[in-house]
Design a protein around this motif. Structure first.
Motif, short mmCIF file in Angstrom:
data_model
loop_
_atom_site.label_atom_id
_atom_site.label_comp_id
_atom_site.label_asym_id
_atom_site.label_seq_id
_atom_site.Cartn_x
_atom_site.Cartn_y
_atom_site.Cartn_z
N SER A 300 0.83 -1.20 0.00
CA SER A 300 0.00 0.00 0.00
C SER A 300 0.87 1.26 0.00
O SER A 300 0.51 2.27 -0.61
N GLU A 304 0.92 4.70 -2.66
CA GLU A 304 0.62 5.99 -2.03
C GLU A 304 1.78 6.97 -2.23
O GLU A 304 1.57 8.16 -2.45
N ALA A 307 1.66 8.27 -5.69
CA ALA A 307 0.60 9.28 -5.82
C ALA A 307 1.04 10.59 -5.16
O ALA A 307 0.80 11.69 -5.71
N ALA A 308 1.68 10.48 -4.00
CA ALA A 308 2.11 11.69 -3.29
C ALA A 308 3.19 12.44 -4.09
O ALA A 308 3.23 13.67 -4.10
N ASN B 234 2.50 8.83 6.99
CA ASN B 234 2.05 8.31 5.70
C ASN B 234 2.94 8.82 4.57
O ASN B 234 3.86 9.61 4.80
N ALA B 235 2.64 8.37 3.36
CA ALA B 235 3.48 8.70 2.21
C ALA B 235 3.46 10.20 1.91
O ALA B 235 4.49 10.76 1.53
#
Lengths: 314, 249
Positions: A300, A304, A307-308, B234-235
């Motif tokens: 995952s 992500e 995308a970031a 998070n990313a």
């Protein structure tokens, strides 16, 4: 005292490892010459002549030197050592291949993969997969040294040394070149890349390694690396291997994905400026050296991250 | 053809080396010792060559303390035929090791010397190359594939950026890289059989003597530790920090 640096090149272009090895050589002596041994190396020699601090560039050319056959390179360099007190060789796979031969032929002790020049006889080198640093003093009048290039800053360019041809030596009469399988890649070279994205055993298969690691590397303009475990398992080719038994890298940014951080891997990347670790095991040793850790399953986390990065305009 | 396989007893691959507090070296007291992993790959390859009919005898040779017999015994249990221990409590440098191995090679007359590319203690990656130079035999280091073909050996080597294949006249020196093979585990019957195989215990003087080293270790220290940084949530946070804080993307 005069020092000979053996250039790292592929007959077409000069590699940055040469500039870094020149820096190590200049710590020993102001009289530094560079040898370009290969085939069709005029352009490489012209480039080497521009490295600041280089006194003279020597060229030696033959078919066997063009293929970097160890016997040919060592028998070319050994007679040249009559005029030098030390030879410094970048610790690439080619350099590691021929340098110890020069030491044997000169009856001196080779000094492998130095990371620091203390004085003209004393050097620091990693042992035990980088778990310890050994300071050694050599009593040999002539020194044969391989240099871990990532530990030294690259010498600048701006000089204009003279270029002079020397004898190529007797070649390698008992060794014949059969074939090269050099992987053509648009990605930067692992050892010289500013960003490295590495995958570990968590990838689980070669397909998954390609699917996950390569697009991320391409998005960042990065080189691809792998842990020894991933190479052992056949997920990635050996020349991707980062670690004490593979390549030592020190990029601006090192991203370790699904790599636990075995000591032998850390030895190959811990001098990176910024280390990012993505691993679902919060206790993985890689987090002890990472500047930024993301505890998450790569399955995952990597999408992500992609995308970031896109959202950030990359 | 005989194959000579030099093997080294080193700290076990899975044990973290710890520097002694007096900086005199790495603490090996009560530490598990094993065969150097690259030597194990070389032993395995020699056995595979013999199994294919490419060799008649495999001789494992080690230079080290009396306990290095255990390392030779491991090679014998895997399938080597006999062993030679050059017993010394000194820790000889690569040049001295290469000279002793040269003397062993001249006494035994192997067609191939197959050995690990480096030992995981000193990390010198030098003995095979030096031995080849001293014997004036051709060399192929970092092998990922070895094919014996009559009087020659073809070796595919791991090089920067890919692979290189060389053909060498025998006798030759070949050093093993990681992907050459996956070493076998010795079976219990083979471990029992290995106990009956011969290990000749010799001294350095039997092979021309052990000269004093050329290097002096001034000190052995711990490398600087990296300090663990921060955990990101998070990313998106990761990318933001890499961009603004670290400035690396």
């Amino acid at each position: 005292m005069a020092v000979l640096v053996v250039a790292d090149h592929d007959n077409l272009s000069l590699k940055d490892n040469t500039h870094k090895t020149v820096t190590a050589a200049l710590a020993l002596s102001g009289d530094v010459d560079v040898l370009v041994a290969g085939q069709g190396v005029a352009a490489v020699a012209a480039h080497a002549a521009k490295i600041t601090g280089v006194r003279k560039v020597l060229t030696a050319e033959s078919d066997a030197l063009g293929k970097l056959i160890a016997e040919a390179v060592s028998s070319c360099i050994t007679p040249l050592m009559a005029g030098y007190d030390a030879v410094l060789v970048p610790a690439t796979s080619a350099g590691k291949n021929f340098a110890p031969r020069i030491a044997a032929l000169l009856d001196v002790a080779p000094i492998s993969e130095i990371i620091q020049v203390v004085d003209a006889n004393t050097f620091v080198r990693p042992i035990y997969a980088g778990n310890a640093l050994e300071t050694v003093t050599s009593s040999d009048a002539k020194k044969v040294i391989t240099v871990r290039a990532t530990a030294f800053k690259a010498a600048e360019e701006g000089g204009s040394a003279s270029i002079e041809a020397v004898d190529a030596g007797p070649g390698a009469p008992k060794t014949r070149f059969v074939a090269d399988e050099i992987v053509k890649s648009d990605r930067p070279e692992l050892a010289a890349a500013k960003i490295v994205v590495s995958g570990g055993r968590a990838m689980g298969s070669a397909e998954e390694f390609h699917r996950v690691i390569e697009p991320l590397a391409d998005k960042l303009g990065a080189a691809v690396g792998a842990s020894r475990a991933a190479v052992d398992a056949g997920y990635a080719p050996n020349d991707y291997q980062v670690g004490q038994t593979g390549k030592v890298v020190a990029p601006q940014l090192y991203i370790a994905i699904g790599i636990s951080g075995a000591i032998q891997h850390l030895a190959g990347m811990k001098d990176s400026k910024v280390i990012v670790a993505i691993n679902k095991d919060a206790d993985a040793p890689i987090f002890q050296v990472a500047d930024y850790g993301l505890v998450a399953d790569y399955k995952s986390a990597v999408p992500e991250l992609m995308a970031a990065l896109s959202a950030a305009g990359l | 053809m005989k194959i000579l396989v030099p093997v080294k007893r080193v700290i076990d691959y899975n044990v973290k080396a710890r520097v002694k507090s007096d900086q005199s070296g790495v603490d090996l007291a009560n530490v598990k010792m094993s065969m150097n992993p690259f030597c194990e790959i070389a032993v395995e390859e020699a056995i595979r060559i013999k199994e294919k009919g490419g060799a008649e005898e495999i001789i494992a040779v080690s230079i080290g303390p009396i306990q290095a017999q255990e390392t030779i015994r491991t090679a014998l249990a895997m399938g080597a035929d006999r062993g030679i221990l050059i017993q010394t409590d000194a820790d000889p440098e690569p040049l001295e090791v290469a000279k002793l191995l040269k003397a062993v090679a001249l006494a035994e007359g192997p067609g191939l010397i197959l050995m690990g590319k480096q030992a995981i203690d000193g990390d010198n990656n030098a003995v095979g190359q030096m031995l080849s130079a001293l014997l004036d035999w051709p060399q192929a280091t970092f092998a990922s594939k070895i094919e014996i073909d009559g009087a020659v050996v073809r070796v595919t080597r791991e090089v920067d950026g890919g692979l290189q294949t060389l053909e060498l006249d025998l006798p030759a020196v070949v050093t093993a890289d990681l992907r050459l093979n996956e070493p076998r585990y010795a079976s219990l019957p083979n471990i029992m059989k290995a106990k009956k195989k011969t290990i000749d215990i010799k001294t350095a003087d039997d092979f021309g003597g052990l000269a004093a080293g050329h290097l002096k270790v001034a000190k052995v220290t711990e490398p600087a530790r990296r300090v663990a940084g921060v955990k990101v949530e998070n990313a998106a946070e990761l990318v933001a920090r890499l961009k603004t804080e670290a400035g690396v993307i």
